[in-house]
Design a protein around this motif. Structure first.
Motif, PDB file in Angstrom:
ATOM      1  N   VAL A   1       0.838  -1.199   0.000  1.00  0.00           N
ATOM      2  CA  VAL A   1       0.000   0.000   0.000  1.00  0.00           C
ATOM      3  C   VAL A   1       0.873   1.248   0.000  1.00  0.00           C
ATOM      4  N   ALA A   2       2.003   1.189   0.713  1.00  0.00           N
ATOM      5  CA  ALA A   2       2.953   2.306   0.791  1.00  0.00           C
ATOM      6  C   ALA A   2       2.273   3.598   1.226  1.00  0.00           C
ATOM      7  N   PRO A   3       1.602   3.590   2.389  1.00  0.00           N
ATOM      8  CA  PRO A   3       0.904   4.803   2.844  1.00  0.00           C
ATOM      9  C   PRO A   3       1.891   5.914   3.191  1.00  0.00           C
ATOM     10  N   LYS A   4       1.467   7.153   2.953  1.00  0.00           N
ATOM     11  CA  LYS A   4       2.318   8.312   3.229  1.00  0.00           C
ATOM     12  C   LYS A   4       1.563   9.318   4.087  1.00  0.00           C
ATOM     13  N   PRO A   5       2.286  10.099   4.882  1.00  0.00           N
ATOM     14  CA  PRO A   5       1.620  11.140   5.679  1.00  0.00           C
ATOM     15  C   PRO A   5       0.786  12.051   4.791  1.00  0.00           C
TER      16      PRO A   5
END
Length: 239
Positions: free
Chosen positions: A47-51
């Motif tokens: 998913v590689a979630p980012k702020p």
């Protein structure tokens, strides 16, 4: 009703998960022989979630995977159609400020079009009555260029692994269920739903048919689980 069947009536599936909610995470750890945490790490990386991003975790259950995503600083919505799961999740994840729980049906999500940077679902798509409808809903609520990650049980491509997994399901898993679960019958459905679920290429075809681009998958634990990915094409409108 103690368990659902392969007709996957949403009321039966929801009620079944309500009954197993309290011990769900512990049972998953036992039945996966510890692999559940590894699958969760792989899914979070995919998913590689980012702020600053907004992530939708469908069929989130008690929010264990959602909390993993929220560690990135992204805003995470944990959606599930089981009130029992949501109740346990809200209690266990109360310390996570950027995580909210919403009761929602994967086939009729209560969110605006193009409102999430990524949508993910772990071990829940096979419990949806019409998974193709759900995949189209995921596309609708994802921003153009946004990401889809589906982590689901699958079919090991190597014969000896398939045989070993079948033995595990038939012989080893039932006594483990009795030791760890509050509802033995519900986990009979687990095996039935896994065996009836399509293989990796078929699920990839469903994802493409729903409108996702760049569809690919990779096997985890020799194909017992598969991680599918897709991207909503830029400049498209979900139907």
């Amino acid at each position: 009703m103690a368990r659902a069947d392969l007709g996957k009536d949403p009321r039966d599936v929801s009620a079944m998960f309500d009954r197993v909610a309290a011990r769900y995470d512990r049972t998953n750890t036992v039945l996966s022989v510890g692999n559940a945490s590894l699958w969760r790490v792989a899914t979070t990386k995919a998913v590689a979630p980012k702020p600053g991003e907004r992530i939708l975790d469908v069929a989130a259950g008690t929010g264990t995977s959602s909390a993993s995503l929220a560690k990135s600083g992204a805003s995470v919505v944990a959606a599930d159609f089981s009130p029992g799961m949501i109740e346990v999740g809200r209690r266990r994840q109360a310390h996570v400020p950027n995580l909210v729980f919403v009761e929602a049906d994967a086939m009729d999500l209560p969110f605006d079009d193009a409102s999430f940077d990524a949508v993910t679902i772990s071990f829940g798509l096979r419990n949806v009555k019409e998974p193709k409808v759900a995949l189209a809903e995921f596309l609708r609520v994802t921003k153009p260029g946004g990401r889809l990650v589906v982590c689901e049980f699958s079919h090991p491509p190597v014969g000896i692994v398939r045989a070993g997994y079948d033995f595990y399901q038939r012989v080893i898993m039932p006594p483990l269920v009795k030791l760890s679960s509050s509802n033995d019958d519900a986990y009979e459905y687990l095996n039935e739903s896994i065996n009836a679920w399509p293989d990796q290429p078929t699920l990839a075809a469903w994802i493409r048919e729903a409108g996702w681009a760049d569809v690919a998958w990779r096997n985890l634990t020799a194909g017992i689980v598969a991680l599918h990915r897709g991207r909503r094409p830029e400049g498209t409108a979900a139907e």
